[in-house]
Design an enzyme around this catalytic site. Structure first.
Site, mmCIF file in Angstrom:
data_model
loop_
_atom_site.group_PDB
_atom_site.id
_atom_site.type_symbol
_atom_site.label_atom_id
_atom_site.label_comp_id
_atom_site.label_asym_id
_atom_site.label_seq_id
_atom_site.Cartn_x
_atom_site.Cartn_y
_atom_site.Cartn_z
ATOM 1 N N ASN A 1 13.562 9.576 -6.294
ATOM 2 C CA ASN A 1 13.689 8.859 -5.031
ATOM 3 C C ASN A 1 12.818 7.609 -4.956
ATOM 4 O O ASN A 1 13.102 6.697 -4.173
ATOM 5 C CB ASN A 1 13.344 9.790 -3.859
ATOM 6 N N SER B 1 0.805 -1.222 0.000
ATOM 7 C CA SER B 1 0.000 0.000 0.000
ATOM 8 C C SER B 1 0.837 1.271 0.000
ATOM 9 O O SER B 1 0.310 2.362 -0.220
ATOM 10 C CB SER B 1 -0.930 0.019 1.225
ATOM 11 N N GLY B 2 2.135 1.174 0.229
ATOM 12 C CA GLY B 2 2.991 2.349 0.290
ATOM 13 C C GLY B 2 3.425 2.835 -1.082
ATOM 14 O O GLY B 2 3.168 2.197 -2.111
ATOM 15 N N CYS C 1 17.470 6.694 -0.278
ATOM 16 C CA CYS C 1 17.498 7.508 -1.495
ATOM 17 C C CYS C 1 18.641 8.528 -1.471
ATOM 18 O O CYS C 1 19.399 8.655 -2.437
ATOM 19 C CB CYS C 1 16.153 8.173 -1.719
#
Length: 351
Positions: free
Chosen positions: A318, A10-11, A149
Site C-alpha cells: 500500500n 514527514s508522512g 490503495c
C-alpha cells in the site's frame, strides 16, 4: 534532470517518495514541504533514511516551489485541495496522492469527503486513474490524481472484466484487508500495540470511500459496467501490504483458462501487474507478503460455478504501488520516460 518536490515529507508516503526518488536516474529531489516539521531533515523524520542532508522541510508557497517540474502532494485531502488551488497554474505538474480529486461527481465527493472543499472546475482538470489504465492521458498532464490503495488493487482486479471483456457486472462484493501503515501516522487508540497486534479489526464494515471512487471511475469507462459495488474493510496486524477479494456475482459462465488468458492479454504490456496462478509457488498467491517493497500488483481471477461468481484477488504494497511507487510511475509517464524507470526493485520476501 526533472526537479521534484514533496509536500508531506514527514508522512509514510512522503518517506517512501524520498526513498524512491533517491534511486531514480531522472528525478532530482529539490524541495521538501510541510507545516508541522519545518526545518527538519529527512533523517530526522524517517529512521531508515540518511539522504539529502542539505534539504530541510520548508513552508509551501509559489515562491518556495518556483522552478520545480513536478510537485508530489502526500498530504491529507483538505490540504491537497487548498495547495492545488494555489499552485495549479504555477507549476508544470502536480501529482496528488490524497482523495481530494479522486471522485469526479460533486455529490459523491461531498458524501465521502464532506470536509474537503474544492472547485468543480479544478477537479475536472485532474486526470484520475491507475497508470495501467490511463497511461496515455498522463502524458504531459498538468494535474494528476492517483487512486487510493484499495482502489488501485480493486480497479486492476476488475478492469480486465469490464474494460477488457466488456462484461456488465451487476453485483460486486469486496472484502479488503490492510496493514497499519494504511492509516498513516495519526495516533488512535485502536492503533496502539495492545489492540492492533493480532487484530482483524472491521473499521469500515459497511462501506469505504475507495469503493466509491472505483465505481465513479468505472461508470465513465467503456464498454463494461458495474451495477452495485459494496465493500467491507478490515485492519490486520501487519504493517505493510493490502489484499482485496472481490466477489463478482454473475450467471455468465466462464472457463478458467479463458479467464486467465483474458487477464494475460489485458496486462501483457503492463510491467507492474503480475497475473498469478493460485498454486504456482510455495505459498498460495496473490499474497501481500510477496510484493512488499515493490511496485507490483499481483492479480488472479477464478470462476466459481457452484457459487455463481468470479473470485478476483489483488495484492500490493500500500505504500509503494498503492501510493509513492504509483506516483513515481505516473511521473515517468508524464515526462515521457519508460514507466518502470527507477522502479525496478524486487519484493523483499520474507519481510
Amino acid at each position: 534532470m526533472i526537479r521534484a518536490g514533496i509536500v508531506g515529507a514527514s508522512g509514510l508516503a512522503g518517506g517512501e517518495l524520498i526513498r524512491l526518488i533517491s534511486q531514480h536516474p531522472e528525478l532530482e529531489l529539490s524541495f521538501l514541504g510541510g507545516s508541522s516539521s519545518l526545518g527538519r531533515r529527512p533523517a530526522e523524520l524517517h529512521p531508515g533514511l540518511r539522504l539529502y542532508p542539505q534539504l530541510t522541510v520548508r513552508e509551501v508557497s509559489p515562491e518556495t516551489t518556483d522552478g520545480l517540474d513536478v510537485l508530489f502532494l502526500a498530504t491529507p485531502p483538505a490540504v491537497s485541495a487548498a495547495l492545488a488551488g494555489q499552485l495549479a497554474d504555477k507549476l508544470p505538474s502536480i501529482i496528488d496522492l490524497s482523495g481530494a480529486f479522486r471522485i469526479r461527481t460533486p455529490e459523491l465527493h461531498a458524501r465521502w469527503y464532506p470536509k474537503v472543499a474544492r472547485s468543480t472546475e479544478l477537479a475536472d482538470r485532474f486526470v484520475y486513474g491507475v497508470p495501467e489504465l490511463v497511461g496515455e492521458q498522463l502524458r504531459d498532464a498538468p494535474l494528476i490524481s492517483l487512486p487510493g490503495c484499495y482502489a488501485t488493487a480493486l480497479t486492476l482486479g476488475l478492469a480486465p472484466l469490464t474494460l477488457g471483456l466488456g462484461m456488465d457486472l451487476p453485483t460486486v462484493v469486496v472484502d479488503g484487508k490492510s496493514g497499519s501503515s494504511g492509516g498513516g501516522l495519526q495516533l488512535r487508540t485502536a492503533d496502539l500495540h495492545p489492540f492492533r497486534s493480532g487484530a482483524i479489526a472491521p473499521y469500515a464494515p459497511t462501506g469505504h470511500r475507495h469503493a466509491a471512487e472505483v465505481r465513479d471511475f468505472m461508470e465513465r469507462g467503456k464498454p463494461g459496467s458495474i451495477g452495485s459495488l459494496s465493500m467491507s474493510a478490515y485492519g490486520v496486524s501487519h504493517v505493510r501490504g493490502l489484499m482485496v477479494s472481490a466477489y463478482v456475482l454473475t450467471d455468465e459462465p466462464m472457463d478458467p483458462g479463458e479467464l486467465r488468458r483474458a487477464y494475460l492479454r489485458f496486462y501483457k504490456a503492463s510491467p507492474f501487474v503480475r497475473v498469478r496462478r493460485h498454486t504456482e509457488t510455495v505459498i498460495p498467491v496473490p499474497d501481500p507478503q510477496v510484493v512488499l517493497g515493490s511496485n507490483y500488483c499481483d492479480v488472479m481471477a477464478l470462476p466459481d460455478a457452484e457459487g455463481g461468481r468470479i473470485v478476483v484477488l489483488a495484492a500490493l504494497d500500500n505504500l509503494v504501488k498503492g501510493a509513492a511507487g504509483q506516483a513515481v510511475q505516473a511521473a515517468n509517464l508524464r515526462f515521457g520516460l519508460a514507466e518502470d524507470t527507477g522502479l525496478g526493485m524486487q519484493p523483499v520476501v520474507p519481510a
